[in-house]
Design a protein around this motif. Structure first.
Motif, PDB file in Angstrom:
ATOM      1  N   LEU A  26       0.841  -1.186   0.000  1.00 45.79           N
ATOM      2  CA  LEU A  26       0.000   0.000   0.000  1.00 45.79           C
ATOM      3  C   LEU A  26       0.877   1.236   0.000  1.00 45.79           C
ATOM      4  N   ALA A  27       0.281   2.367  -0.289  1.00 42.28           N
ATOM      5  CA  ALA A  27       1.036   3.615  -0.307  1.00 42.28           C
ATOM      6  C   ALA A  27       1.559   3.907   1.096  1.00 42.28           C
ATOM      7  N   GLU A  28       2.782   4.411   1.151  1.00 44.01           N
ATOM      8  CA  GLU A  28       3.375   4.748   2.432  1.00 44.01           C
ATOM      9  C   GLU A  28       2.675   5.977   2.998  1.00 44.01           C
ATOM     10  N   PRO A  29       2.587   6.057   4.325  1.00 42.62           N
ATOM     11  CA  PRO A  29       1.940   7.235   4.903  1.00 42.62           C
ATOM     12  C   PRO A  29       2.763   8.494   4.620  1.00 42.62           C
ATOM     13  N   ALA A  30       2.067   9.592   4.534  1.00 40.94           N
ATOM     14  CA  ALA A  30       2.730  10.860   4.242  1.00 40.94           C
ATOM     15  C   ALA A  30       3.655  11.231   5.400  1.00 40.94           C
ATOM     16  N   PRO A  31       4.794  11.842   5.096  1.00 44.40           N
ATOM     17  CA  PRO A  31       5.691  12.243   6.186  1.00 44.40           C
ATOM     18  C   PRO A  31       5.017  13.280   7.072  1.00 44.40           C
ATOM     19  N   LYS A  32       5.324  13.220   8.344  1.00 49.78           N
ATOM     20  CA  LYS A  32       4.672  14.099   9.305  1.00 49.78           C
ATOM     21  C   LYS A  32       5.358  15.450   9.411  1.00 49.78           C
ATOM     22  N   GLY A  33       6.585  15.561   8.975  1.00 50.59           N
ATOM     23  CA  GLY A  33       7.297  16.834   9.044  1.00 50.59           C
ATOM     24  C   GLY A  33       8.785  16.602   9.216  1.00 50.59           C
TER      25      GLY A  33
END
Length: 104
Positions: A26-33
């Protein structure tokens, strides 16, 4: 007989395609910062000592040539700059303390 073999081949192909789709990541989670604490720690521990060492070598080189007044002026400017940096860091922590005090 041919129809039966054709159905088996088609069903195995469909099964293979479905298993491939099911195992696709699945798509990797978006970076948090950006981890700014690590960046500041890196600069403070690695970059700043190197820059101070370069300044020291420059000051020693000038002093050995007899340019004591330039060395003293540059040293004073460097010390004032470090005082400004330390003051900015202090104001950051004081401001954080005041915000916590006001909004609690």
């Amino acid at each position: 007989m041919i129809a039966f073999e054709l159905m088996e081949t088609a069903s195995s192909g469909v099964g293979h395609a479905l298993s491939t789709l099911a195992s696709a990541p699945l798509a990797e989670p978006a970076p948090k910062g950006i981890d700014t604490n690590s960046v500041v720690t890196f600069f403070a521990s690695k970059i700043a000592p190197i820059l101070l060492a370069v300044l020291g070598v420059i000051f020693i080189g000038r002093a050995s040539r007899g340019e004591i007044s330039k060395v003293l002026t540059s040293s004073a400017i460097a010390i004032v700059g470090l005082a400004f940096i330390a003051g900015a860091a202090t104001l950051f922590f004081v401001g954080d303390y005041l915000i916590d005090l006001i909004f609690e």
